[in-house]
Design an enzyme around this catalytic site. Structure first.
Site, PDB file in Angstrom:
ATOM      1  N   ARG A 227       0.729  -1.023   0.186  1.00 44.23           N
ATOM      2  CA  ARG A 227      -0.029  -0.068   0.019  1.00 44.23           C
ATOM      3  C   ARG A 227       1.041   1.184  -0.128  1.00 44.23           C
ATOM      4  O   ARG A 227       2.086   1.391   0.502  1.00 44.23           O
ATOM      5  CB  ARG A 227      -1.008  -0.009   1.289  1.00 44.23           C
ATOM      6  CG  ARG A 227      -2.225  -0.913   1.172  1.00 44.23           C
ATOM      7  CD  ARG A 227      -3.137  -0.628  -0.038  1.00 44.23           C
ATOM      8  NE  ARG A 227      -4.529  -1.455   0.149  1.00 44.23           N
ATOM      9  CZ  ARG A 227      -4.593  -2.407  -0.878  1.00 44.23           C
ATOM     10  NH1 ARG A 227      -3.661  -2.543  -1.716  1.00 44.23           N
ATOM     11  NH2 ARG A 227      -5.533  -3.024  -0.818  1.00 44.23           N
ATOM     12  N   HIS A 275      -1.637   1.029  -9.652  1.00 42.58           N
ATOM     13  CA  HIS A 275      -2.474   0.040  -8.860  1.00 42.58           C
ATOM     14  C   HIS A 275      -2.805  -1.041  -9.526  1.00 42.58           C
ATOM     15  O   HIS A 275      -4.303  -1.404  -9.612  1.00 42.58           O
ATOM     16  CB  HIS A 275      -3.611   0.603  -8.017  1.00 42.58           C
ATOM     17  CG  HIS A 275      -3.761  -0.334  -6.747  1.00 42.58           C
ATOM     18  ND1 HIS A 275      -4.087   0.507  -5.423  1.00 42.58           N
ATOM     19  CD2 HIS A 275      -3.927  -1.471  -6.532  1.00 42.58           C
ATOM     20  CE1 HIS A 275      -4.444  -0.557  -4.686  1.00 42.58           C
ATOM     21  NE2 HIS A 275      -4.267  -1.799  -5.346  1.00 42.58           N
TER      22      HIS A 275
END
Ligand code: NDP
Ligand code: OXD
Length: 312
Positions: A227, A275
């Site tokens: 993350r 992502h």
């Protein structure tokens, strides 16, 4: 008919999920957030990706929340998340394989000096580079869960000395394992390529900071597919600019989409992807969800549950 299944995502339409669940379970009351959820008292199960905080708490008869991603920080960030409701997550072999591909791709890209060959080609130069044998390029994988274990095993198969770091002790064939904060410096000190695939929790937020970067060998390469909030951006930029780190492949960011004025975009040592390291594929993710719906409805223990206390 059993209670309704709500599909809560702004990113995807849920059509594939409805088809796969209906094929397996028969006719369903399947509702999508984007079409309106109707009477939310009917909702028994929520398939969710980044739900609006407080939304799940408003479903009075909710029994199970399914994270549509393998990460669950998007759910646990909601301080109104109903604690009496079981939280589970998808288990997606397809996604797990993609994550390992992403890490291996960037590791090999760095290890085999592909950027230098691309520059040589531009200059029409035939110039073999010095090479480092894979046995002298140890790879450290932070997080030895479903994804990290698969990724670490694949690095080991390629012949890289491979290490893994986790919270509790783990045994992974072919991988040297470390666990806990006390073992972190020893793990980092050998990681010439560092792959982060930790979950984002209270303990791991900001872990990739100046102290962590300084503990890596000079010239190390970072691959972050965990993350964005694991990274202290200013510390990473400083480590790259000082030459301590050779480069960073970043798939996840503190703010997504990455703002247009962020220094990462133009940084010569930063490689950005949006992502995409692992996509949830309903075909490979649905069997585990179907199994859990059957279990929920027959009172059996659920699989792939999340512990809100540890945060993963
Ligand atoms: P798991 O829950 O299966 O595993 C988590 C691992 O992290 C475990 O090994 C755990 O240790 C370790 N860990 C957790 N907290 C700590 C800590 N404080 N110190 C050391 N180790 C810790 O997760 P997954 O492998 O399924 O997924 C990992 C993450 O990958 C997700 O949470 C998500 O953030 C990210 N992800 C990113 C995607 C992308 O496209 N970029 C796609 C999918 C996931 P232990 O084994 O001891 O419990
Ligand atoms: C996930 C993700 O958590 O895509 O699955 O980030």
């Amino acid at each position: 008919m059993a209670g309704a299944i709500a599909y809560i995502s702004r990113d995807t339409d849920g059509v594939a999920w409805e088809k796969l669940l209906t094929e397996a379970l028969g006719p369903l009351d399947f509702r999508r957030l984007r079409d309106g959820l109707g009477n939310t008292d009917d909702i028994e199960i929520a398939l969710a990706w980044k739900p609006q905080p407080g939304l799940l708490a408003s479903f009075k008869n909710l029994k199970m929340i399914v994270s549509l991603g393998m990460g669950v920080d998007h759910l646990l960030a909601d301080d109104k998340l109903p604690h009496h409701v079981a939280i589970t997550r998808i288990m997606d072999d397809g996604l797990v394989g993609q994550m390992a591909e992403f890490a291996v791709y960037w590791a090999l890209w760095h290890h085999r000096d592909i950027a230098k060959y691309a520059a040589s080609q531009k200059a029409k130069k035939w110039k073999p580079e010095e090479f480092v044998d894979s046995i002298h390029r140890p790879v450290g994988v932070m997080g030895l869960g479903t994804i990290g274990t698969d990724t670490a095993k694949k690095f080991a198969m390629l012949g890289f000395p491979t290490m893994g770091w986790s919270r509790t002790a783990k045994t992974v064939p072919g991988v040297e394992t470390f666990h806990g904060r006390d073992a972190l410096p020893a793990f980092l000190g050998k990681s010439t390529i560092l792959v982060n695939v930790l979950p984002l929790t209270r303990e791991t937020r900001g872990l990739l900071d100046k102290k962590t970067f300084a503990a890596l060998p000079k010239g190390a390469f970072l691959i972050n597919m965990g993350r964005g909030a694991h990274v202290v951006d200013d510390d990473l930029l400083a480590a790259l600019d000082s030459g301590h780190l050779a480069g960073a492949a970043l798939d996840v960011f503190n703010t997504e989409p990455l703002p247009a004025d962020h220094p990462y975009w133009a940084h010569p040592k930063v490689h950005i992807t949006p992502h995409m390291a692992g996509y949830t594929n309903p075909r490979t993710a649905s069997p585990g969800v179907i199994e859990n719906i059957k279990r929920l409805r027959t009172g059996q223990p659920l699989l792939h549950t999340v512990d809100p206390k540890t945060g993963y």
